[in-house]
Design a protein around this motif. Structure first.
Motif, short mmCIF file in Angstrom:
data_model
loop_
_atom_site.label_atom_id
_atom_site.label_comp_id
_atom_site.label_asym_id
_atom_site.label_seq_id
_atom_site.Cartn_x
_atom_site.Cartn_y
_atom_site.Cartn_z
N ALA A 92 -111.78 -3.80 7.17
CA ALA A 92 -111.05 -2.54 7.02
C ALA A 92 -111.99 -1.35 7.18
CB ALA A 92 -110.39 -2.48 5.64
N ILE A 93 -111.43 -0.30 7.72
CA ILE A 93 -112.14 0.99 7.84
C ILE A 93 -111.35 1.99 7.02
CG2 ILE A 93 -112.81 2.86 9.37
CD1 ILE A 93 -113.03 0.80 11.60
N ARG A 94 -112.04 2.66 6.13
CA ARG A 94 -111.36 3.66 5.30
C ARG A 94 -111.74 5.04 5.83
NH1 ARG A 94 -109.68 3.02 -0.39
NH2 ARG A 94 -108.89 5.04 -0.97
N LEU A 95 -110.74 5.81 6.17
CA LEU A 95 -110.94 7.14 6.73
C LEU A 95 -110.26 8.15 5.83
CD1 LEU A 95 -111.94 8.89 9.10
CD2 LEU A 95 -109.75 8.47 10.19
N ARG A 96 -111.02 9.11 5.39
CA ARG A 96 -110.45 10.14 4.52
C ARG A 96 -110.40 11.45 5.28
NH1 ARG A 96 -112.54 11.88 -1.45
NH2 ARG A 96 -110.67 13.01 -2.02
N ILE A 97 -109.22 12.00 5.38
CA ILE A 97 -109.01 13.26 6.10
C ILE A 97 -108.75 14.34 5.07
CG2 ILE A 97 -107.58 14.47 7.78
CD1 ILE A 97 -106.95 11.62 8.93
N LEU A 98 -109.59 15.36 5.09
CA LEU A 98 -109.48 16.45 4.12
C LEU A 98 -109.00 17.73 4.79
CD1 LEU A 98 -112.85 15.94 2.22
CD2 LEU A 98 -110.59 15.14 1.55
N ALA A 99 -108.17 18.46 4.10
CA ALA A 99 -107.72 19.77 4.58
C ALA A 99 -108.70 20.83 4.11
CB ALA A 99 -106.32 20.06 4.05
N ASN A 100 -108.68 21.96 4.79
CA ASN A 100 -109.55 23.06 4.39
C ASN A 100 -109.16 23.63 3.03
OD1 ASN A 100 -111.19 22.96 6.62
ND2 ASN A 100 -109.95 24.40 7.79
N SER A 101 -107.86 23.53 2.70
CA SER A 101 -107.37 24.07 1.44
C SER A 101 -106.04 23.42 1.09
CB SER A 101 -107.18 25.59 1.55
OG SER A 101 -106.08 25.89 2.39
N ASP A 102 -105.44 23.88 0.00
CA ASP A 102 -104.11 23.40 -0.39
C ASP A 102 -103.00 24.22 0.28
OD1 ASP A 102 -105.05 21.36 -1.95
OD2 ASP A 102 -105.04 22.54 -3.80
N ASN A 103 -103.40 25.12 1.15
CA ASN A 103 -102.47 25.95 1.89
C ASN A 103 -101.52 25.05 2.68
OD1 ASN A 103 -101.33 27.44 4.08
ND2 ASN A 103 -102.93 28.99 3.82
N GLU A 104 -100.26 25.43 2.77
CA GLU A 104 -99.25 24.61 3.45
C GLU A 104 -99.61 24.33 4.91
OE1 GLU A 104 -94.54 24.94 4.52
OE2 GLU A 104 -95.22 25.81 2.63
N LYS A 105 -100.14 25.32 5.61
CA LYS A 105 -100.51 25.15 7.03
C LYS A 105 -101.66 24.15 7.15
CE LYS A 105 -100.28 26.10 11.38
NZ LYS A 105 -99.25 25.50 12.19
N ASP A 106 -102.67 24.25 6.28
CA ASP A 106 -103.79 23.31 6.31
C ASP A 106 -103.33 21.89 6.01
OD1 ASP A 106 -105.64 25.24 6.99
OD2 ASP A 106 -106.27 25.62 4.93
N GLN A 107 -102.38 21.75 5.10
CA GLN A 107 -101.85 20.43 4.78
C GLN A 107 -101.05 19.85 5.95
OE1 GLN A 107 -102.52 18.58 2.00
NE2 GLN A 107 -103.96 20.21 1.52
N GLU A 108 -100.31 20.69 6.65
CA GLU A 108 -99.57 20.23 7.83
C GLU A 108 -100.54 19.72 8.90
OE1 GLU A 108 -96.95 23.28 9.27
OE2 GLU A 108 -95.90 23.43 7.35
N ILE A 109 -101.64 20.45 9.11
CA ILE A 109 -102.64 20.02 10.10
C ILE A 109 -103.25 18.69 9.68
CG2 ILE A 109 -104.90 20.59 11.09
CD1 ILE A 109 -104.02 23.58 10.88
#
Length: 72
Positions: A36-53
């Protein structure tokens, strides 16, 4: 006095019928395969647009990995 005792017994019986949720660390532990490969994708902030990206990137990565696993 008798009504109080009956009321108390009734309350204890009602509470006893509701299942108690018990979570132990053993149940939460999940075995991850060696390949398995675990990949963690983080947003720049909790802003709705950053979460959508972040979700769009996650979905695209999942789609590519799934495609590679089918044909690889």
């Amino acid at each position: 006095m008798r009504k109080l005792i009956l009321f108390s017994v009734l309350i204890f019986l009602i509470i006893g019928f509701f299942p108690q949720k018990v979570v132990s660390n053993e149940q939460a532990y999940q075995m991850i395969p060696d390949e398995a490969i675990r990949l963690r994708i983080l947003a720049n902030s909790d802003n709705e647009k950053d979460q959508e990206i972040k979700h769009a990137v996650r979905d695209a990565v999942n789609q590519e990995v799934t495609k590679c696993r089918r044909y690889g």
